[in-house]
Scaffold this motif. Structure first.
Motif, PDB file in Angstrom:
ATOM      1  N   GLY A 306       0.814  -1.208   0.000  1.00 30.30           N
ATOM      2  CA  GLY A 306       0.000   0.000   0.000  1.00 30.30           C
ATOM      3  C   GLY A 306       0.847   1.257   0.000  1.00 30.30           C
ATOM      4  N   PHE A 307       2.051   1.168   0.592  1.00 32.91           N
ATOM      5  CA  PHE A 307       2.913   2.360   0.637  1.00 32.91           C
ATOM      6  C   PHE A 307       3.349   2.793  -0.757  1.00 32.91           C
ATOM      7  N   ALA A 308       3.311   1.867  -1.755  1.00 32.57           N
ATOM      8  CA  ALA A 308       3.704   2.221  -3.120  1.00 32.57           C
ATOM      9  C   ALA A 308       2.725   3.210  -3.751  1.00 32.57           C
ATOM     10  N   ILE A 309       1.482   3.208  -3.276  1.00 35.69           N
ATOM     11  CA  ILE A 309       0.478   4.162  -3.751  1.00 35.69           C
ATOM     12  C   ILE A 309       0.432   5.391  -2.850  1.00 35.69           C
ATOM     13  N   TYR A 426      -1.886 -11.787  -6.452  1.00 27.21           N
ATOM     14  CA  TYR A 426      -1.241 -10.472  -6.481  1.00 27.21           C
ATOM     15  C   TYR A 426      -2.285  -9.353  -6.465  1.00 27.21           C
ATOM     16  N   SER A 427      -3.308  -9.510  -7.293  1.00 33.92           N
ATOM     17  CA  SER A 427      -4.343  -8.476  -7.387  1.00 33.92           C
ATOM     18  C   SER A 427      -5.152  -8.381  -6.101  1.00 33.92           C
ATOM     19  N   LEU A 428      -5.509  -9.535  -5.533  1.00 32.41           N
ATOM     20  CA  LEU A 428      -6.287  -9.520  -4.285  1.00 32.41           C
ATOM     21  C   LEU A 428      -5.522  -8.819  -3.171  1.00 32.41           C
ATOM     22  N   GLY A 429      -4.228  -9.117  -3.069  1.00 30.41           N
ATOM     23  CA  GLY A 429      -3.416  -8.465  -2.049  1.00 30.41           C
ATOM     24  C   GLY A 429      -3.371  -6.963  -2.234  1.00 30.41           C
ATOM     25  N   PHE A 430      -3.223  -6.517  -3.482  1.00 28.88           N
ATOM     26  CA  PHE A 430      -3.154  -5.080  -3.742  1.00 28.88           C
ATOM     27  C   PHE A 430      -4.503  -4.396  -3.508  1.00 28.88           C
ATOM     28  N   ILE A 431      -5.588  -5.077  -3.852  1.00 26.78           N
ATOM     29  CA  ILE A 431      -6.912  -4.496  -3.609  1.00 26.78           C
ATOM     30  C   ILE A 431      -7.122  -4.247  -2.117  1.00 26.78           C
ATOM     31  N   LEU A 432      -6.686  -5.204  -1.304  1.00 28.25           N
ATOM     32  CA  LEU A 432      -6.843  -5.070   0.139  1.00 28.25           C
ATOM     33  C   LEU A 432      -5.881  -4.049   0.736  1.00 28.25           C
ATOM     34  N   CYS A 433      -4.618  -4.069   0.281  1.00 33.16           N
ATOM     35  CA  CYS A 433      -3.605  -3.252   0.953  1.00 33.16           C
ATOM     36  C   CYS A 433      -3.877  -1.762   0.849  1.00 33.16           C
ATOM     37  N   THR A 434      -4.548  -1.337  -0.198  1.00 30.89           N
ATOM     38  CA  THR A 434      -4.834   0.097  -0.337  1.00 30.89           C
ATOM     39  C   THR A 434      -5.892   0.578   0.659  1.00 30.89           C
ATOM     40  N   GLN A 435      -6.666  -0.373   1.201  1.00 30.87           N
ATOM     41  CA  GLN A 435      -7.758  -0.004   2.099  1.00 30.87           C
ATOM     42  C   GLN A 435      -7.317   0.165   3.549  1.00 30.87           C
ATOM     43  N   PHE A 436      -6.065  -0.212   3.841  1.00 29.23           N
ATOM     44  CA  PHE A 436      -5.584  -0.118   5.225  1.00 29.23           C
ATOM     45  C   PHE A 436      -5.188   1.304   5.616  1.00 29.23           C
ATOM     46  N   TRP A 437      -4.926   2.134   4.597  1.00 30.00           N
ATOM     47  CA  TRP A 437      -4.339   3.446   4.868  1.00 30.00           C
ATOM     48  C   TRP A 437      -5.441   4.494   5.043  1.00 30.00           C
ATOM     49  N   LYS A 438      -6.181   4.375   6.131  1.00 27.42           N
ATOM     50  CA  LYS A 438      -7.323   5.249   6.380  1.00 27.42           C
ATOM     51  C   LYS A 438      -6.875   6.550   7.068  1.00 27.42           C
ATOM     52  N   ALA A 439      -7.697   7.568   6.889  1.00 31.07           N
ATOM     53  CA  ALA A 439      -7.389   8.875   7.483  1.00 31.07           C
ATOM     54  C   ALA A 439      -7.292   8.787   9.009  1.00 31.07           C
ATOM     55  N   ALA A 440      -8.078   7.869   9.594  1.00 31.77           N
ATOM     56  CA  ALA A 440      -8.091   7.742  11.055  1.00 31.77           C
ATOM     57  C   ALA A 440      -6.754   7.250  11.603  1.00 31.77           C
TER      58      ALA A 440
END
Length: 525
Positions: A306-309, A426-440
């Motif tokens: 997720g840090f890559a995005i 690979y795609s499933l992992g990337f779909i999930l990893c972007t959702q961890f980086w919440k504003a909270a």
């Protein structure tokens, strides 16, 4: 008793293999290079100097275009992260969750098109199919500039992921057609180095664009999209004109060089290419334990990415300005290049150590994540250096495993199926990893970094499991060979112009046999 059991296994294996070879002789679905190398079965091995000459010519024919393609693809993937600090969020009225979902949209498209791409790569010329997708992603990249809402950007990111989804699968397929196992590992790693160069160049481009007047059109993020679109069109044109579909169709090679190019890689026992889809190979891929071990590795490993995005927002959160942020990602590219280069050198010296290399290069990433979670928030230099170490560690491990997938499967349909399943993970992992980086969770991001840390230990377990399974099968085959030697050659029967049956002696790898069917196949470790 143990000896009798092994002998029993031998009889079963030999009977099974005999049936497979008989099927291959009767089938049209053999390797497309069979006619090319007919009569050359006894030419192995090539004289070392001639083998190097052929390899060098192939390198000059293939690698510059592969490097430019992967370089461009990674820059295109990174446009969203760079655009985050160049105005795309405010211009499109995006929330933090909207931005995260756009990161997922790319990989939802990647996932949706994984198997269709594998299907198409077996039926259409690889280079032409690649070129068509490159032109499509150029169009989609350019259309980003006319978007003013989340919905439009989501649709474009989805189809952009779909069009780019064939790239890494194609790289794995192409390298296995032209190179030996160790060479495949080296060249996939070299290709992966282009991610580092892309980070450097995109950093300079973003730095340059950040100095443009934000009040004028096109805006700074749109200007970045326009530059990438132009570069993509250029690379697509070069691919269409110069990239070979296979050794058999390589216009830059003479007929004699084509023969030698195929003979040079026959020790892989995996052939080059077959254009007929085989249901049995598809089912075998689904039943193969290593398929799913690699699938789970891909899914778990990409949870860290997720840090890559988010990289632009992460660096900026350390207390740097927008202009500083665009420049400060450049050293991350250098760190990645150094890491991948070092892993490639180790692989060349110790070819059967893929598991240990991958584990070794994940360790700096573990340290980096711990530092990012524990260093004082006021220590922005320390946090930035930890981010650079993160880039040093993860990329080499991923490149090594990518090459491992490419060299442990034989049978063209099975290979494409395994690749597709790997990229579903690979795609499933990337779909999930972007959702961890919440504003909270900002600014410390303890939750996403904690998930990253846990996933590294999942990677270690899966890497050791893959090596154990492959090593165990190699030992079983070695034991079987004590009782029954396995011929590396088979025969293809054709009818000549006079109606006579002619038997051609060919390497078993040219019969499009799977790694399970061909007992001469040994798994790289």
């Amino acid at each position: 008793m143990k000896s009798d059991a092994v002998k029993s296994d031998v009889i079963a294996e030999v009977e099974y293999t005999a049936d497979v070879v008989s099927y291959a002789k009767a089938s049209a679905g053999v390797d497309e290079a069979v006619d090319l190398v007919a009569g050359h079965a006894d030419d192995l091995p090539l004289e070392p100097g001639e083998a190097r000459r052929i390899r060098n010519k192939i390198d000059w024919m293939i690698l510059p275009l592969l490097f430019s393609l992967y370089f461009l693809q990674f820059m295109d993937k990174g446009t969203l992260g760079a655009s985050a600090v160049l105005g795309i969020i405010t211009d499109n009225n995006l929330t933090a969750q909207d931005f995260n979902t756009l990161g997922s949209a790319f990989y939802i498209g990647y996932l949706a098109f994984s198997y269709p791409h594998s299907w198409a790569l077996q039926r259409f010329p690889v280079a032409k199919y690649l070129a068509a997708n490159i032109f499509l992603w150029a169009l989609l990249m350019g259309l980003h500039c006319v978007c003013h809402s989340f919905g439009g950007l989501f649709a474009l990111r989805f189809f952009l992921g779909g069009s780019e989804g064939c790239i890494t699968n194609s790289v794995m397929l192409i390298t296995s057609m032209f190179y030996t196992r160790t060479e495949i590992g080296e060249r996939i790693s070299w290709t992966f180095q282009c991610n580092g160069f892309a980070l450097i160049v995109s950093g300079f481009l973003a730095f340059g664009v950040s100095h443009s007047d934000p009040s004028k059109k096109p805006s700074r993020w749109q200007l970045l999209m326009i530059v990438y679109t132009g570069l993509t069109v250029i690379i697509g044109t070069l691919f269409l004109l110069f990239f070979p579909d296979s050794p058999v169709r390589a216009r830059s090679l003479t007929k004699d060089e084509k023969v030698k190019a195929v003979i040079r890689i026959q020790s892989n026992q995996s052939g080059t290419e077959t254009k007929i889809w085989k249901r049995g190979q598809f089912i075998e891929a689904l039943q193969d334990v290593k398929t799913w071990l690699f699938f789970f590795f891909a899914a778990v490993s990409t949870l860290q990415n997720g840090f890559a995005i988010q990289y632009g927002l992460i660096i900026q959160s350390f207390g740097f300005t927008t202009v500083q942020t665009t420049a400060l990602n450049i050293p991350a590219g250098v760190a990645e290049i150094v890491g991948v280069t070092l892993s490639t050198i180790i692989l060349r010296q110790y070819p059967n150590t893929r598991c240990w290399i991958a584990v070794g290069f994940f360790l700096p990433s573990v340290l980096a994540v711990i530092l990012l979670m524990t260093l004082p928030w006021t220590n922005n230099v320390g946090l930035l250096c930890a981010y650079y170490v993160l880039n040093f560690g993860g990329a080499p491990s991923w490149a090594i495993v990518l090459s491992w997938v490419a060299v442990t499967t034989s049978g063209h349909t099975k290979k494409l199926t395994v690749n597709a399943i790997f990229f579903v993970g690979y795609s499933l992992g990337f779909i999930l990893c972007t959702q961890f980086w919440k504003a909270a969770y900002k600014p410390r991001n303890y939750v996403p970094w904690g998930i990253c840390l846990a996933s590294y230990f999942g990677d270690f377990a899966l890497l050791f499991a893959i090596r154990y399974a492959l090593n165990k099968e190699n030992k079983r085959r070695d034991a079987l060979q004590v009782f029954q030697a396995h011929d590396e050659y088979g025969y293809l029967e054709n009818v000549d112009s006079e109606g006579e049956v002619v038997r051609q002696k060919i390497n078993k790898g040219m019969l499009d046999m799977t790694d399970r069917e061909n007992l001469a196949f040994r798994y790289a470790l």
